[in-house]
Design a protein around this motif. Structure first.
Motif, PDB file in Angstrom:
ATOM      1  N   LEU A 134      59.233  18.221 -16.566  1.00  0.00           N
ATOM      2  CA  LEU A 134      59.923  17.522 -15.824  1.00  0.00           C
ATOM      3  C   LEU A 134      61.326  18.009 -15.467  1.00  0.00           C
ATOM      4  O   LEU A 134      61.946  18.016 -14.203  1.00  0.00           O
ATOM      5  CB  LEU A 134      60.093  16.005 -16.091  1.00  0.00           C
ATOM      6  N   GLU A 135      62.088  18.253 -16.378  1.00  0.00           N
ATOM      7  CA  GLU A 135      63.481  18.915 -16.297  1.00  0.00           C
ATOM      8  C   GLU A 135      63.288  20.108 -15.364  1.00  0.00           C
ATOM      9  O   GLU A 135      64.286  20.467 -14.735  1.00  0.00           O
ATOM     10  CB  GLU A 135      64.104  19.368 -17.641  1.00  0.00           C
ATOM     11  N   LEU A 136      62.487  21.157 -15.632  1.00  0.00           N
ATOM     12  CA  LEU A 136      62.307  22.162 -14.909  1.00  0.00           C
ATOM     13  C   LEU A 136      62.101  21.828 -13.292  1.00  0.00           C
ATOM     14  O   LEU A 136      62.589  22.435 -12.376  1.00  0.00           O
ATOM     15  CB  LEU A 136      61.170  22.994 -15.434  1.00  0.00           C
ATOM     16  N   ALA A 137      61.203  20.936 -13.416  1.00  0.00           N
ATOM     17  CA  ALA A 137      60.720  20.628 -11.809  1.00  0.00           C
ATOM     18  C   ALA A 137      61.940  19.966 -11.032  1.00  0.00           C
ATOM     19  O   ALA A 137      62.263  20.238  -9.763  1.00  0.00           O
ATOM     20  CB  ALA A 137      59.845  19.769 -11.758  1.00  0.00           C
ATOM     21  N   VAL A 138      62.558  19.057 -11.709  1.00  0.00           N
ATOM     22  CA  VAL A 138      63.801  18.445 -11.002  1.00  0.00           C
ATOM     23  C   VAL A 138      64.980  19.629 -10.703  1.00  0.00           C
ATOM     24  O   VAL A 138      65.565  19.708  -9.680  1.00  0.00           O
ATOM     25  CB  VAL A 138      64.398  17.250 -11.951  1.00  0.00           C
ATOM     26  N   ALA A 139      65.223  20.429 -11.823  1.00  0.00           N
ATOM     27  CA  ALA A 139      66.193  21.467 -11.300  1.00  0.00           C
ATOM     28  C   ALA A 139      65.721  22.337 -10.341  1.00  0.00           C
ATOM     29  O   ALA A 139      66.835  22.785  -9.588  1.00  0.00           O
ATOM     30  CB  ALA A 139      66.268  22.502 -12.572  1.00  0.00           C
TER      31      ALA A 139
END
Length: 548
Positions: A505-510
């Motif tokens: 999720l962190e990667l996707a939001v970034a």
């Protein structure tokens, strides 16, 4: 009381599904054991088994001494409309049950029932041990420390905001006097002061403790041991030395397993190739001997036969070496979430705004305040529990009616995200129906996107209310991949997610290029999202709006 809890070879099944199989765990005084594993692997089931709520199919749980009290603080506190905050606290701390048993034991003595004295002594001991004697005094002091309004204690749990419910759950933990504590996601929805108070309590607690949490910073600070539940085998592995030691040892063990398998695969491949060559050579030699004319040199024929026999013997030796080779299983590759947020076209320059906005919900008042969010801004809304973060978010997006003031949503804004209560999918009979309705996709597309989030045939036909908190969160994330959005709204998105999913999720939001509105108490997650603007609330008022 010095207490321990030991569980050996636990097996738990639900229907035909094996949830736990061969799980061992030991909780000793001073040990703070972190339970980790992917969503659905059985962490909450294990806690319920340790607490005695679930009877295992095999194995057993032993308390030492047998009179030791075990307290389980569940992942999702019940939000009943018929239970007041005070009643909730008394029940969660075990005080209500101890008082009920003490009253029953006292009545049994009055009736001269057999063994009534022993029952009374046991009940009185439990009543004292659980802190019932001074519970009201301690609760009053703690309410002041946690800034819980006195008027709140008479309200029903169903009327509380997420932040208020988190504070009440923290209060239940701080008031508890259990000998052995089992904590299921205690950090969910807690603000930073609450997290600090929780960490201090856990570190100071002398009794054994098992903790399920996906807050990496919390685990790093508090756990002394880690027990990992394996998604493939359903068994457990134990690691000593704390969170960082567990991560290092797990990484090393994985690398060694991969190296051992690579060595085995190379050796086996070489032996198979050699055996195949030697068998081919032997077969060709036999064929040449058979084709040789009868009047040929007998000595030459004899040497050819001898050479063929030697090749056959070499092939046989190679085959035996292959059979003696120790088999090394290929390291199992668990299911991994691969997550991208589908983007819609750009919205207008103004995404959402509030002007002199006021929202009144019971005794709580938000505002008056002004706030404007522009296209592609990354805005984090912060503040203590109960300060109005979720209320502000919903008011800004037009989901709550204003008492006064104006709200505006910009042109071409397509909202999507994860809301705190995870209620997006609850208005459909099944999970599959909910996704079809929300995304407008075909049946095959809906099944495919759910499968990418680990929600397969066993989950798509179930009512969303029957899903675990982690499964509901993953289903909500599936919507973001199944439909395009340009304004991402994340209200405590990491609650109930396992660590690999949080990282994805962190990667996707970034990588998301649109507007991001974020409420989160997960310190590592906020750092990864890198907000450009911080909006701070306190007691319903906007106290700061600053660029980062």
């Amino acid at each position: 009381m010095t207490a321990s809890l030991i569980a050996r070879d636990l097996k738990v099944t639900v229907g035909r599904a094996v949830i736990l199989d061969g799980v061992d765990i030991t909780l000793t005084p001073g040990a703070r054991v972190g339970l980790v594993g992917s969503n659905g692997v059985g962490k909450s089931t294990l806690l319920q088994t340790l607490a005695g709520r679930i009877r295992p199919d095999r194995g057993g749980v032993e308390r030492q001494p047998r009179s030791a009290t075990v307290g389980l603080l569940d992942q999702e506190p019940e939000r009943s409309s018929t239970e007041s905050v005070t009643a909730f606290l008394r029940r969660r701390t075990g005080v209500a049950g101890a008082e009920h048993e003490l009253q029953a034991a006292t009545a049994a003595i009055a009736g001269a029932a057999a063994q009534a004295a022993d029952r009374y002594d046991t009940a009185l001991h439990q009543w004292m041990a659980l802190g019932a004697a001074d519970f009201d005094a301690r609760a009053g002091v703690l309410r002041g420390e946690l800034e819980l309004d006195d008027a709140l204690v008479g309200q029903s749990m169903a009327t509380l905001s997420g932040g208020q419910a988190a504070k009440v759950s923290l209060a239940a933990l701080l008031l508890s006097r259990y000998d052995i504590l089992l904590l299921d996601e205690p950090t969910n929805d807690l603000d930073h002061p609450g997290l600090e108070r929780l960490e201090a309590y856990v570190l100071d607690h002398a009794g054994p403790m098992a903790i399920v949490s996906h807050d990496r910073a919390f685990l790093e600070r508090v756990v002394t041991h880690v027990v990992e539940l394996d998604e493939h085998t359903r068994a457990s592995s134990s690691f000593a030395g704390g969170w960082l030691a567990y991560q290092a040892e797990r990484t090393t063990a994985r690398r060694h397993a991969e190296e051992a398998y690579a060595t085995y695969a190379d050796q086996r491949g070489d032996l198979l190739a050699r055996a195949r060559r030697e068998r081919d050579w032997a077969a060709k030699g036999v064929a040449r001997v058979r084709r040789q004319p009868r009047d040929n040199d007998r000595a030459l024929r004899g040497r050819m036969i001898e050479s063929t026999e030697q090749l056959a013997a070499r092939a046989s030796r190679t085959q035996r070496a292959l059979e003696r080779l120790d088999v090394v299983d290929k390291p199992w590759e668990p299911w991994q979430l691969r997550f991208e947020i589908a983007a819609a076209g750009r919205s207008g320059e103004l995404v959402a705004s509030l002007e002199e906005a006021v929202v009144e919900r019971g005794s709580f008042r938000l505002g008056p305040l002004d706030l404007e969010v522009a296209w592609a801004e990354r805005v984090a809304i912060v503040g203590p529990n109960g300060s109005g973060k979720t209320t502000l978010l919903r008011a800004l997006l037009g989901e709550l009616q204003l008492t006064s003031g104006r709200q505006r949503l910009g042109s071409s804004v397509v909202l999507g995200g994860v809301e705190q209560a995870r209620r997006q999918l609850t208005d459909a009979p099944t999970l599959l129906d909910a996704v079809l309705r929300a995304t407008g996709s075909t049946l095959a597309e809906a099944r495919s996107v759910l499968a990418k989030f680990g929600l397969g045939a066993g989950e798509v036909g179930r009512a969303t209310a029957s899903l675990s908190p982690g499964e509901r969160t993953r289903a909500t994330l599936a919507l973001l991949q199944g439909r395009g959005v340009n304004c991402l709204v994340l209200d405590e998105p990491t609650n109930h997610l396992d660590l690999p999913a949080i990282e994805q999720l962190e990667l996707a939001v970034a990588a998301f290029g649109g507007t991001v509105l974020l409420v989160s108490h997960d310190r590592r997650f906020v750092e990864a999202v890198r907000p450009e603007r911080i909006v701070e609330l306190r007691e319903g008022s906007l106290v700061s709006d600053r660029s980062v």
